[in-house]
Design an enzyme around this catalytic site. Structure first.
Site, PDB file in Angstrom:
ATOM      1  N   PRO A   9      44.612  46.828  46.808  1.00 25.31           N
ATOM      2  CA  PRO A   9      44.189  47.242  45.478  1.00 25.31           C
ATOM      3  C   PRO A   9      42.823  46.696  45.053  1.00 25.31           C
ATOM      4  O   PRO A   9      42.479  45.560  45.365  1.00 25.31           O
ATOM      5  CB  PRO A   9      45.292  46.674  44.564  1.00 25.31           C
ATOM      6  CG  PRO A   9      45.912  45.574  45.354  1.00 25.31           C
ATOM      7  CD  PRO A   9      45.820  46.001  46.788  1.00 25.31           C
ATOM      8  N   ASN A  10      42.091  47.554  44.388  1.00 23.45           N
ATOM      9  CA  ASN A  10      40.774  47.262  43.801  1.00 23.45           C
ATOM     10  C   ASN A  10      39.639  47.199  44.815  1.00 23.45           C
ATOM     11  O   ASN A  10      38.471  47.120  44.435  1.00 23.45           O
ATOM     12  CB  ASN A  10      40.802  45.951  42.986  1.00 23.45           C
ATOM     13  CG  ASN A  10      41.747  46.045  41.809  1.00 23.45           C
ATOM     14  OD1 ASN A  10      41.573  46.922  40.966  1.00 23.45           O
ATOM     15  ND2 ASN A  10      42.763  45.194  41.754  1.00 23.45           N
ATOM     16  N   ASN A  73      43.065  43.429  54.551  1.00 22.17           N
ATOM     17  CA  ASN A  73      42.692  42.776  53.296  1.00 22.17           C
ATOM     18  C   ASN A  73      43.665  43.308  52.251  1.00 22.17           C
ATOM     19  O   ASN A  73      43.465  44.396  51.699  1.00 22.17           O
ATOM     20  CB  ASN A  73      41.245  43.066  52.908  1.00 22.17           C
ATOM     21  CG  ASN A  73      40.837  42.254  51.685  1.00 22.17           C
ATOM     22  OD1 ASN A  73      41.689  41.706  50.981  1.00 22.17           O
ATOM     23  ND2 ASN A  73      39.549  42.176  51.416  1.00 22.17           N
ATOM     24  N   ASP A  86      56.746  41.634  54.678  1.00 22.79           N
ATOM     25  CA  ASP A  86      57.835  42.084  55.553  1.00 22.79           C
ATOM     26  C   ASP A  86      57.390  43.246  56.437  1.00 22.79           C
ATOM     27  O   ASP A  86      57.818  43.353  57.590  1.00 22.79           O
ATOM     28  CB  ASP A  86      59.055  42.487  54.725  1.00 22.79           C
ATOM     29  CG  ASP A  86      59.807  41.291  54.152  1.00 22.79           C
ATOM     30  OD1 ASP A  86      59.491  40.141  54.529  1.00 22.79           O
ATOM     31  OD2 ASP A  86      60.706  41.506  53.311  1.00 22.79           O
ATOM     32  N   ILE A 100      37.183  38.854  51.611  1.00 25.67           N
ATOM     33  CA  ILE A 100      35.725  38.858  51.484  1.00 25.67           C
ATOM     34  C   ILE A 100      35.257  37.530  50.892  1.00 25.67           C
ATOM     35  O   ILE A 100      34.280  36.937  51.343  1.00 25.67           O
ATOM     36  CB  ILE A 100      35.305  40.049  50.590  1.00 25.67           C
ATOM     37  CG1 ILE A 100      35.647  41.363  51.317  1.00 25.67           C
ATOM     38  CG2 ILE A 100      33.829  39.976  50.220  1.00 25.67           C
ATOM     39  CD1 ILE A 100      35.601  42.593  50.422  1.00 25.67           C
TER      40      ILE A 100
HETATM   41  C1  DQA Z   1      40.388  39.361  48.155  1.00 20.71           C
HETATM   42  C2  DQA Z   1      40.802  38.077  47.431  1.00 20.71           C
HETATM   43  C3  DQA Z   1      42.035  38.319  46.570  1.00 20.71           C
HETATM   44  O1  DQA Z   1      42.395  37.113  45.901  1.00 20.71           O
HETATM   45  C4  DQA Z   1      41.753  39.381  45.527  1.00 20.71           C
HETATM   46  O2  DQA Z   1      42.908  39.649  44.780  1.00 20.71           O
HETATM   47  C5  DQA Z   1      41.186  40.617  46.117  1.00 20.71           C
HETATM   48  C6  DQA Z   1      40.196  40.520  47.190  1.00 20.71           C
HETATM   49  C7  DQA Z   1      39.064  39.172  48.918  1.00 20.71           C
HETATM   50  O3  DQA Z   1      38.737  40.074  49.704  1.00 20.71           O
HETATM   51  O4  DQA Z   1      38.352  38.187  48.728  1.00 20.71           O
HETATM   52  O5  DQA Z   1      41.457  41.723  45.658  1.00 20.71           O
HETATM   53  O6  DQA Z   1      41.391  39.686  49.099  1.00 20.71           O
END
Ligand code: DQA
Length: 142
Positions: A9-10, A73, A86, A100
């Site tokens: 997500p995001n 990721n 799981d 990242i």
């Molecule tokens: C992330 C780090 C996570 O804590 C965060 O919720 C992300 C991105 C990173 O790529 O640094 O969405 O996985």
């Protein structure tokens, strides 16, 4: 060799999302970086992103059935999703947990990972360059 690069997500908002934390590379740049690295390595690299947990679980099942290695990721799911853990635990090939940002330098809740103890390796804090390094390492094992 085929490798799945799965993003949670995001991560589709890279470039726009908190650039001070995640850098200025966009999600399209990330896809291009992975595909370009794949071409250099002679490996098939497929990059996917979803904001839906069930879709991610399905992709991990597919990777398990196909015995594909995965660069994952999982974004925020890393820190709380037993379902993603799981599903990832069913993989038969390497699993690289990737972040990242350096999650260990950030808020305490990001120090917990439901994935690290079932992962082959963890990469955090190298920016999007971490993806190409993960792909290069996987190609070396092949
Ligand atoms: C992330 C780090 C996570 O804590 C965060 O919720 C992300 C991105 C990173 O790529 O640094 O969405 O996985």
């Amino acid at each position: 060799m085929k490798v799945l690069v799965l993003n949670g997500p995001n991560l589709g908002r890279l470039g726009k999302r908190e650039p001070g934390v995640y850098g200025s590379a966009t999600y399209a740049d990330l896809v291009e970086l992975c595909e370009q690295t794949g071409r250099e390595l002679g490996a098939e690299v497929e990059v996917r992103q979803t904001d839906h947990e069930g879709e991610m679980v399905g992709w991990l099942h597919e990777a398990a059935d196909e015995r594909w290695p995965v660069v994952l990721n999982a974004g925020a799911w890393t820190h709380y999703s037993v379902a993603v853990r799981d599903a990832a635990a069913q993989l038969h090939s390497a699993l690289i947990e990737l972040h990242i940002s350096n999650v260990h330098k950030r808020e305490r809740f990001r120090h917990t990972s439901y994935l690290s103890d079932i992962s082959t390796a963890v990469i955090a804090g190298l920016g999007v360059r971490g993806y190409s390094l993960a792909l290069r390492w996987l190609a070396e094992q092949d």
